[in-house]
Motif scaffolding. Structure first.
Motif, PDB file in Angstrom:
ATOM      1  N   ARG A 136       0.836  -1.203   0.000  1.00 36.46           N
ATOM      2  CA  ARG A 136       0.000   0.000   0.000  1.00 36.46           C
ATOM      3  C   ARG A 136       0.875   1.259   0.000  1.00 36.46           C
ATOM      4  NH1 ARG A 136      -5.256   0.224   1.278  1.00 36.46           N
ATOM      5  NH2 ARG A 136      -6.181   2.269   1.678  1.00 36.46           N
ATOM      6  N   ARG A 137       1.907   1.243   0.799  1.00 38.42           N
ATOM      7  CA  ARG A 137       2.810   2.390   0.878  1.00 38.42           C
ATOM      8  C   ARG A 137       3.495   2.628  -0.462  1.00 38.42           C
ATOM      9  NH1 ARG A 137       7.681   3.085   5.347  1.00 38.42           N
ATOM     10  NH2 ARG A 137       8.415   5.135   4.659  1.00 38.42           N
ATOM     11  N   LEU A 140       1.039   4.181  -2.969  1.00 38.63           N
ATOM     12  CA  LEU A 140       0.846   5.610  -2.724  1.00 38.63           C
ATOM     13  C   LEU A 140       2.019   6.420  -3.272  1.00 38.63           C
ATOM     14  CD1 LEU A 140      -0.445   5.480   0.975  1.00 38.63           C
ATOM     15  CD2 LEU A 140      -1.803   5.991  -1.064  1.00 38.63           C
ATOM     16  N   LYS A 141       3.235   5.906  -3.103  1.00 40.40           N
ATOM     17  CA  LYS A 141       4.424   6.639  -3.536  1.00 40.40           C
ATOM     18  C   LYS A 141       4.548   6.650  -5.053  1.00 40.40           C
ATOM     19  CE  LYS A 141       9.459   6.786  -3.078  1.00 40.40           C
ATOM     20  NZ  LYS A 141      10.652   6.168  -2.437  1.00 40.40           N
ATOM     21  N   GLU A 144       1.728   8.459  -6.709  1.00 40.64           N
ATOM     22  CA  GLU A 144       1.670   9.845  -6.238  1.00 40.64           C
ATOM     23  C   GLU A 144       0.249  10.266  -5.891  1.00 40.64           C
ATOM     24  OE1 GLU A 144       3.790  11.757  -9.567  1.00 40.64           O
ATOM     25  OE2 GLU A 144       5.369  12.181  -8.112  1.00 40.64           O
ATOM     26  N   ILE A 145      -0.397   9.434  -5.086  1.00 42.39           N
ATOM     27  CA  ILE A 145      -1.743   9.743  -4.618  1.00 42.39           C
ATOM     28  C   ILE A 145      -1.742   9.759  -3.094  1.00 42.39           C
ATOM     29  CG2 ILE A 145      -2.834   8.723  -6.659  1.00 42.39           C
ATOM     30  CD1 ILE A 145      -3.569   6.308  -4.926  1.00 42.39           C
ATOM     31  N   SER A 146      -2.766  10.364  -2.542  1.00 42.65           N
ATOM     32  CA  SER A 146      -2.886  10.436  -1.089  1.00 42.65           C
ATOM     33  C   SER A 146      -3.621   9.201  -0.566  1.00 42.65           C
ATOM     34  CB  SER A 146      -3.657  11.697  -0.690  1.00 42.65           C
ATOM     35  OG  SER A 146      -5.002  11.623  -1.168  1.00 42.65           O
ATOM     36  N   GLU A 147      -3.469   8.976   0.727  1.00 45.62           N
ATOM     37  CA  GLU A 147      -4.203   7.875   1.371  1.00 45.62           C
ATOM     38  C   GLU A 147      -5.702   8.103   1.245  1.00 45.62           C
ATOM     39  OE1 GLU A 147      -5.198   4.537   3.085  1.00 45.62           O
ATOM     40  OE2 GLU A 147      -3.065   5.025   3.007  1.00 45.62           O
ATOM     41  N   GLU A 148      -6.109   9.362   1.301  1.00 40.43           N
ATOM     42  CA  GLU A 148      -7.531   9.685   1.174  1.00 40.43           C
ATOM     43  C   GLU A 148      -8.074   9.288  -0.198  1.00 40.43           C
ATOM     44  OE1 GLU A 148     -10.543  13.565   1.413  1.00 40.43           O
ATOM     45  OE2 GLU A 148      -8.369  13.812   1.582  1.00 40.43           O
ATOM     46  N   LEU A 149      -7.316   9.613  -1.264  1.00 37.83           N
ATOM     47  CA  LEU A 149      -7.770   9.255  -2.609  1.00 37.83           C
ATOM     48  C   LEU A 149      -7.812   7.748  -2.785  1.00 37.83           C
ATOM     49  CD1 LEU A 149      -8.592   9.910  -5.485  1.00 37.83           C
ATOM     50  CD2 LEU A 149      -6.176  10.239  -6.056  1.00 37.83           C
ATOM     51  N   ARG A 180      -5.582   9.837 -10.395  1.00 38.21           N
ATOM     52  CA  ARG A 180      -4.882  11.044  -9.954  1.00 38.21           C
ATOM     53  C   ARG A 180      -4.848  12.092 -11.065  1.00 38.21           C
ATOM     54  NH1 ARG A 180       0.165  12.318 -11.980  1.00 38.21           N
ATOM     55  NH2 ARG A 180       1.004  10.291 -11.386  1.00 38.21           N
ATOM     56  N   GLU A 188     -13.676  13.311  -9.423  1.00 44.71           N
ATOM     57  CA  GLU A 188     -13.427  12.595  -8.184  1.00 44.71           C
ATOM     58  C   GLU A 188     -13.818  11.126  -8.345  1.00 44.71           C
ATOM     59  OE1 GLU A 188     -15.616  14.615  -5.177  1.00 44.71           O
ATOM     60  OE2 GLU A 188     -14.746  16.577  -5.632  1.00 44.71           O
TER      61      GLU A 188
END
Length: 251
Positions: A136-137, A140-141, A144-149, A180, A188
């Motif tokens: 998961r980490r 995200l990296k 280039e998205i946020s945990e929220e997205l 993204r 959204e």
């Protein structure tokens, strides 16, 4: 353009005189970037990454420097997954005589998605089964998205981890990066449910077609069914993309 003029386009003051139209630019880029299109070049111009000259009639005229800037942008997107904002910062640094920051290698290295020459997925791309597993980490990296997205994409059924592993695959990465990029236009995850619904309907239609082949015990028939699934899937994507293009042109 002759070899002599092409050479002149890349040297000294001749660079400012030699000019190409957008079709000639496309011909130069496609050997290295098969998926590049005229709309893509225009989009990069709209983002301010290139600034071709305009004739009095409004036609774009590109220099050899413009082509090299395009190569840089496309390479940074393809090989390093950099967003256009960051690429723009690199180009600004280059324009001011500075060196762009070093590009850190992306780990893990993500396989390139197999695309047909026209930029649409081929039947082979639907058959590809890579073994990519990212945490998961890492997702995200790299995306280039946020945990929220990511959480919203999961909530609307657009992304899910592999059952029992908690890892994500290359398809999840493509969805995350695409979401993204769409978010930059104000779309959204809740807006993207329509895409998921349409995809589910297409999957149901394909499964209906190949169900008789899969029902048998003949291994050869089941193998043919898998090939049929890939071919129909690629054709359906082509049809969908073309219909969207037609619809947009008619507005």
């Amino acid at each position: 353009m002759t070899e002599a003029s092409a050479s002149a386009a890349t040297s000294g003051s001749s660079t400012s005189r030699a000019r190409m139209n957008i079709g000639e630019v496309l011909d130069r880029l496609r050997p290295d970037f098969p998926g590049v299109t005229i709309p893509k070049i225009r989009f990069l111009e709209d983002k301010g990454l290139i600034k071709p000259e305009r004739t009095p009639a409004g036609y774009r005229k590109f220099s050899a420097d413009d082509v090299e800037r395009l190569r840089y942008v496309l390479r940074m997107q393809r090989d390093h997954y950099l967003p256009l904002r960051v690429i723009g910062e690199h180009l600004d640094a280059i324009d001011r005589g500075l060196e762009p920051p070093p590009i850190d290698p992306v780990v893990p290295t993500v396989p390139q998605v197999a695309l047909a020459a026209d930029g649409l997925p081929s039947a082979e791309s639907f058959q590809r089964r890579d073994q990519l597993r990212i945490s998961r980490r890492e997702l995200l990296k790299i995306a280039e998205i946020s945990e929220e997205l990511l959480g919203e994409l999961e909530r609307f059924g657009l992304i899910s981890a592999r059952p029992g592993t908690g890892h994500f695959d290359s398809d999840a990465l493509v969805v995350a990066r695409t979401a993204r990029e769409l978010a930059d236009f104000g779309l959204e995850p809740r807006h993207l449910r329509a895409f998921k619904t349409a995809a589910d309907r297409e999957v149901g239609l394909v499964e209906q077609v190949v169900a008789p082949q899969k029902a048998g015990r003949d291994p050869a028939a089941r193998a043919r069914a898998e090939e049929t699934v890939s071919e129909i899937a690629a054709l359906s994507v082509r049809l969908h993309a073309t219909l969207v293009k037609i619809g947009l042109r008619s507005r």
